[in-house]
Design a protein around this motif. Structure first.
Motif, PDB file in Angstrom:
ATOM      1  N   CYS A 177       0.811  -1.215   0.000  1.00 45.78           N
ATOM      2  CA  CYS A 177       0.000   0.000   0.000  1.00 45.78           C
ATOM      3  C   CYS A 177       0.847   1.268   0.000  1.00 45.78           C
ATOM      4  CB  CYS A 177      -0.853  -0.039   1.247  1.00 45.78           C
ATOM      5  SG  CYS A 177      -2.343   0.890   1.087  1.00 45.78           S
ATOM      6  N   GLU A 178       0.386   2.260  -0.763  1.00 39.79           N
ATOM      7  CA  GLU A 178       0.997   3.591  -0.695  1.00 39.79           C
ATOM      8  C   GLU A 178       0.714   4.202   0.686  1.00 39.79           C
ATOM      9  OE1 GLU A 178      -1.627   2.683  -2.394  1.00 39.79           O
ATOM     10  OE2 GLU A 178      -3.229   4.131  -2.056  1.00 39.79           O
ATOM     11  N   ASP A 179       1.453   5.257   1.047  1.00 42.02           N
ATOM     12  CA  ASP A 179       1.209   5.960   2.308  1.00 42.02           C
ATOM     13  C   ASP A 179      -0.157   6.657   2.226  1.00 42.02           C
ATOM     14  OD1 ASP A 179       1.229   7.626   4.534  1.00 42.02           O
ATOM     15  OD2 ASP A 179       3.381   8.009   4.368  1.00 42.02           O
ATOM     16  N   VAL A 180      -1.043   6.364   3.162  1.00 43.65           N
ATOM     17  CA  VAL A 180      -2.395   6.949   3.109  1.00 43.65           C
ATOM     18  C   VAL A 180      -2.609   8.045   4.160  1.00 43.65           C
ATOM     19  CG1 VAL A 180      -3.372   4.819   2.164  1.00 43.65           C
ATOM     20  CG2 VAL A 180      -3.455   5.213   4.633  1.00 43.65           C
ATOM     21  N   GLU A 181      -1.501   8.498   4.754  1.00 46.42           N
ATOM     22  CA  GLU A 181      -1.589   9.482   5.845  1.00 46.42           C
ATOM     23  C   GLU A 181      -2.482  10.689   5.509  1.00 46.42           C
ATOM     24  OE1 GLU A 181       1.712  12.004   8.327  1.00 46.42           O
ATOM     25  OE2 GLU A 181       2.076   9.890   7.939  1.00 46.42           O
ATOM     26  N   VAL A 204      -6.039  -0.443   4.080  1.00 43.02           N
ATOM     27  CA  VAL A 204      -5.275  -0.178   5.298  1.00 43.02           C
ATOM     28  C   VAL A 204      -6.154   0.489   6.359  1.00 43.02           C
ATOM     29  CG1 VAL A 204      -4.263   1.967   4.409  1.00 43.02           C
ATOM     30  CG2 VAL A 204      -3.135   0.755   6.255  1.00 43.02           C
ATOM     31  N   ILE A 263       0.089   7.908  13.891  1.00 43.27           N
ATOM     32  CA  ILE A 263      -0.927   7.118  13.191  1.00 43.27           C
ATOM     33  C   ILE A 263      -0.448   5.673  13.138  1.00 43.27           C
ATOM     34  CG2 ILE A 263      -2.280   6.788  11.093  1.00 43.27           C
ATOM     35  CD1 ILE A 263      -1.775   9.678  10.325  1.00 43.27           C
ATOM     36  N   ASN A 276      -1.117   1.782  11.857  1.00 40.13           N
ATOM     37  CA  ASN A 276      -1.863   1.218  10.730  1.00 40.13           C
ATOM     38  C   ASN A 276      -1.655  -0.281  10.606  1.00 40.13           C
ATOM     39  OD1 ASN A 276       0.487   0.695   9.138  1.00 40.13           O
ATOM     40  ND2 ASN A 276       0.526   2.856   8.515  1.00 40.13           N
TER      41      ASN A 276
END
Ligand code: NAG
Ligand code: NAG
Length: 141
Positions: free
Chosen positions: A66-70, A114, A133, A135
């Motif tokens: 997964c890409e960073d979803v921040e 995520v 955060i 995850n």
């Protein structure tokens, strides 16, 4: 004196109580349209920790891993107080935890997704604001 305060502030930061998503498990298959329990655990509370709150969110991933979803946390299932407690039997790390039941829409996209748990707390005598955060990646089927 200033040095001592700086050292104490650093120690408080080092003792920051991080949250961990202890359920579901990493990579678990979760059917869209189902209701599941998200368990959020935290180390022992220090008297100098004041919880502000957490959120529980789920975002479909465009990539695997997964890409960073921040900055794009997805569906919000919960946003509010965080009150971890000891239960018997304890969660696997033996830490206090809180359960959150989330209903995943049947239209939720299949594939990797995520869970994120943004967490805010006040630490130390100052106090100062600490955020993070946590995850965990799952697989929506
Ligand atoms: C999960 O958290 C780690 C550590 O903060 C971060 O590096 C990573 O990008 C996050 N993963 C996602 C999918 O946001
Ligand atoms: C929290 O959820 C887990 C299942 O994931 C369950 O075993 C446990 O009993 C629940 N704890 C409470 C206090 O409801």
């Amino acid at each position: 004196m200033k040095f001592i305060f700086a050292t104490l502030a650093f120690a408080a930061a080092a003792l920051a109580q991080r949250v961990v998503i202890t359920s579901p498990s990493q990579g678990q298959n979760i059917p869209a349209g189902s209701s599941i329990n998200v368990q959020v655990a935290e180390g022992d509370q220090l008297s100098s920790v004041k919880e502000i709150g957490i959120a529980v969110t789920l975002q479909h991933c465009q990539q695997n891993p997964c890409e960073d979803v921040e900055d794009d946390l997805g569906t919000i299932f919960y946003a509010g107080p965080y009150q971890p407690q000891f239960f018997n039997p304890p969660s696997p790390p033996g830490a206090p935890y809180q359960n959150f039941t989330v209903n995943i829409a049947s239209s939720f996209p299949k594939g990797p997704a995520v869970f994120s748990v943004p967490h805010a707390q006040l630490l130390g005598a100052g106090p100062f604001l600490n955020t993070e955060i946590a995850n965990l990646t799952v697989n929506i089927v």
